[in-house]
Design an enzyme around this catalytic site. Structure first.
Site, PDB file in Angstrom:
ATOM      1  N   ARG A  25      10.887 -25.056  -4.176  1.00  0.00           N
ATOM      2  CA  ARG A  25      11.662 -24.929  -2.946  1.00  0.00           C
ATOM      3  C   ARG A  25      11.686 -23.207  -2.672  1.00  0.00           C
ATOM      4  O   ARG A  25      11.663 -22.942  -1.479  1.00  0.00           O
ATOM      5  CB  ARG A  25      13.317 -25.497  -3.401  1.00  0.00           C
ATOM      6  CG  ARG A  25      13.314 -26.950  -3.273  1.00  0.00           C
ATOM      7  CD  ARG A  25      14.878 -27.289  -3.183  1.00  0.00           C
ATOM      8  NE  ARG A  25      15.114 -28.767  -3.401  1.00  0.00           N
ATOM      9  CZ  ARG A  25      16.274 -29.349  -3.308  1.00  0.00           C
ATOM     10  NH1 ARG A  25      17.498 -28.464  -3.606  1.00  0.00           N
ATOM     11  NH2 ARG A  25      16.361 -30.567  -3.055  1.00  0.00           N
ATOM     12  N   ARG A  60      19.305 -23.328  -6.352  1.00  0.00           N
ATOM     13  CA  ARG A  60      20.428 -23.204  -6.882  1.00  0.00           C
ATOM     14  C   ARG A  60      20.275 -22.588  -8.262  1.00  0.00           C
ATOM     15  O   ARG A  60      21.270 -22.213  -8.956  1.00  0.00           O
ATOM     16  CB  ARG A  60      21.181 -24.580  -7.230  1.00  0.00           C
ATOM     17  CG  ARG A  60      21.430 -25.299  -5.901  1.00  0.00           C
ATOM     18  CD  ARG A  60      22.350 -26.527  -6.240  1.00  0.00           C
ATOM     19  NE  ARG A  60      21.258 -27.555  -6.727  1.00  0.00           N
ATOM     20  CZ  ARG A  60      20.599 -28.243  -6.201  1.00  0.00           C
ATOM     21  NH1 ARG A  60      20.497 -28.292  -4.709  1.00  0.00           N
ATOM     22  NH2 ARG A  60      19.767 -29.329  -6.573  1.00  0.00           N
ATOM     23  N   SER A 117      17.511 -43.325  -6.186  1.00  0.00           N
ATOM     24  CA  SER A 117      16.304 -42.606  -6.808  1.00  0.00           C
ATOM     25  C   SER A 117      16.929 -41.560  -7.642  1.00  0.00           C
ATOM     26  O   SER A 117      15.955 -40.753  -8.379  1.00  0.00           O
ATOM     27  CB  SER A 117      15.389 -41.983  -5.843  1.00  0.00           C
ATOM     28  OG  SER A 117      16.224 -40.960  -5.116  1.00  0.00           O
ATOM     29  N   SER A 120      16.834 -37.819  15.147  1.00  0.00           N
ATOM     30  CA  SER A 120      16.701 -37.927  16.439  1.00  0.00           C
ATOM     31  C   SER A 120      17.781 -38.418  17.277  1.00  0.00           C
ATOM     32  O   SER A 120      18.138 -38.043  18.683  1.00  0.00           O
ATOM     33  CB  SER A 120      15.404 -39.137  16.626  1.00  0.00           C
ATOM     34  OG  SER A 120      16.056 -40.289  16.219  1.00  0.00           O
ATOM     35  N   PRO A 143      10.026 -42.677   1.890  1.00  0.00           N
ATOM     36  CA  PRO A 143       8.584 -43.066   2.074  1.00  0.00           C
ATOM     37  C   PRO A 143       8.110 -43.209   3.435  1.00  0.00           C
ATOM     38  O   PRO A 143       6.981 -43.195   3.912  1.00  0.00           O
ATOM     39  CB  PRO A 143       8.605 -44.489   1.285  1.00  0.00           C
ATOM     40  CG  PRO A 143       9.969 -45.001   1.008  1.00  0.00           C
ATOM     41  CD  PRO A 143      10.737 -43.660   1.008  1.00  0.00           C
ATOM     42  N   LEU A 177      19.844 -29.405  -0.513  1.00  0.00           N
ATOM     43  CA  LEU A 177      18.683 -29.020   0.093  1.00  0.00           C
ATOM     44  C   LEU A 177      18.528 -27.353  -0.049  1.00  0.00           C
ATOM     45  O   LEU A 177      18.221 -26.648   0.818  1.00  0.00           O
ATOM     46  CB  LEU A 177      18.316 -29.416   1.337  1.00  0.00           C
ATOM     47  CG  LEU A 177      17.842 -30.670   1.667  1.00  0.00           C
ATOM     48  CD1 LEU A 177      17.707 -31.160   2.969  1.00  0.00           C
ATOM     49  CD2 LEU A 177      17.003 -31.411   0.520  1.00  0.00           C
ATOM     50  N   GLU A 180       0.608  -1.298   0.049  1.00  0.00           N
ATOM     51  CA  GLU A 180      -0.065  -0.121  -0.050  1.00  0.00           C
ATOM     52  C   GLU A 180       0.896   1.186  -0.034  1.00  0.00           C
ATOM     53  O   GLU A 180       0.282   2.125  -0.515  1.00  0.00           O
ATOM     54  CB  GLU A 180      -0.935   0.099   1.289  1.00  0.00           C
ATOM     55  CG  GLU A 180      -1.998  -1.177   1.247  1.00  0.00           C
ATOM     56  CD  GLU A 180      -1.229  -2.496   2.293  1.00  0.00           C
ATOM     57  OE1 GLU A 180      -2.012  -3.093   2.777  1.00  0.00           O
ATOM     58  OE2 GLU A 180       0.001  -2.587   2.069  1.00  0.00           O
TER      59      GLU A 180
END
Length: 356
Positions: free
Chosen positions: A177, A200, A161, A219, A288, A197, A46
């Site tokens: 991302r 790029r 993968s 953990s 998964p 992660l 605004e």
């Protein structure tokens, strides 16, 4: 309002943790001022539109994609700026639940400004679905990104993968991302694939993208300091069990101990902490097991799936590791929000059909 929404989209990757907002000021059928919020701490949409309109703002109509701010934060309230400029009418796409006190609409009306609410409401909320999720339910919008084969497999039996999807799909992921506040993964993915992660794409980075926070669920604190998530290219937050001894922290990361539930890190506590840190959209890029656990817990808001025209066979890993179903009536239902071709692959955006 459609023009204001297009302006707001220009802040898709740069306004974190603020919402994406656009504003258009008109005199009759003539546009006299436009603005969009670029970055937290900088001028709001605004204010920029009023500056462009100048004296022509008096008696004009302002179209704003989100209720103007009525609170004094890092910048003065936009409601006061609209009043001071002599705006006659304000059209707001949707209200802002963040402003439980000090909202602008009542203040504008008290100053004699006509205010209409609801024009293109759904489109405005969709643009800021992460912001509204964080403000209204105290946890971010959670999106799972996965590539899969035609037979619904996400990796070979040994976990390989790279690459199921094509180059165009991987480039498209960079944009998803970039719009995210955080990218979340598990220690298993880090140990197996050592992902960076990060965003790029040079074009996206040059457009003012705020680097997403890298969030790792570890953990037992198994990830070695040599992992790419500790390379300093983006901030990194590691969640671990509070009972695990501190050990030696990696200097380029922050550690947060949280409780466990059923042998796993408490996902609700984790998401609550991310919300407190201002995370709006969180993109999960994991295997998964973690993706399936988040989905089965009802914490996933949407699935971003890249379907490649390949087959991996019945021994390959599934898309999501979900508990067995007793019958077809208990099947997980999804609705398709968007579907399109990306290179040789298909991109599906799906959301849980929680009303079924």
């Amino acid at each position: 309002m459609a023009q204001a929404l297009r302006l707001a989209e220009r802040g898709l990757c740069s306004t974190q943790p603020n919402p994406r907002v656009g504003c258009v000021i008109t005199q009759g059928d003539q546009v006299v001022g436009t603005g969009w919020h670029r970055r937290a701490g900088e001028a709001h949409a605004e204010v920029l539109a009023l500056a462009e309109a100048g004296a022509r703002a008096r008696g004009a109509t302002a179209y704003v994609t989100l209720e103007p701010c009525g609170l004094h934060g890092r910048t003065p309230p936009c409601a006061d700026a609209l009043i001071a400029a002599g705006i006659a009418r304000v059209v707001v796409a949707c209200t802002d639940a963040f402003q439980r006190e000090g909202g602008a609409i009542d203040r504008l009306r008290a100053a004699g400004i006509a205010v209409d609410v609801g024009l293109m409401h759904d489109a405005a909320r969709e643009l800021n679905r992460g912001f509204f999720a964080r403000v209204e339910r105290a946890r971010p919008w959670l999106r799972i990104k996965l590539a899969l084969s035609l037979d619904g497999r996400s990796a070979l039996a040994d976990g390989t993968s790279k690459w199921i999807s094509g180059e165009a799909a991987r480039a498209d992921v960079q944009r998803w991302r970039a719009r995210s506040s955080a990218i979340l993964t598990g220690s298993g993915t880090v140990l197996a694939d050592d992902p960076a992660l990060t965003v790029r794409d040079p074009a996206i980075l040059a457009d003012g993208c705020v680097p997403p926070l890298r969030v790792v669920l570890d953990s037992a604190r198994r990830i070695p300091p040599s992992a790419q998530v500790f390379n300093g290219a983006a901030p990194t937050l590691v969640f671990h069990e509070a009972s695990v001894s501190a050990g030696k922290n990696v200097s380029k990361a922050e550690y947060c101990g949280i409780g466990a539930r059923n042998g796993h890190l408490d996902a609700d506590a984790m998401l609550g902490e991310l919300a407190r840190r201002g995370c709006n959209e969180v993109q999960v890029e994991a295997g998964p097991t973690l993706c399936g656990a988040l989905f089965a817990a009802g914490l996933v808001d949407e699935l971003l799936l890249y379907v490649a025209p390949v087959l991996l066979g019945d021994r390959a890993r599934p898309l999501l590791a979900l508990p067995p179903l007793a019958d077809m009536a208990a099947r997980w239902r999804l609705r398709v929000v968007d579907q399109r071709n990306v290179g040789a692959d298909w991109r599906l955006l799906l959301r849980p059909d929680r009303e079924s």
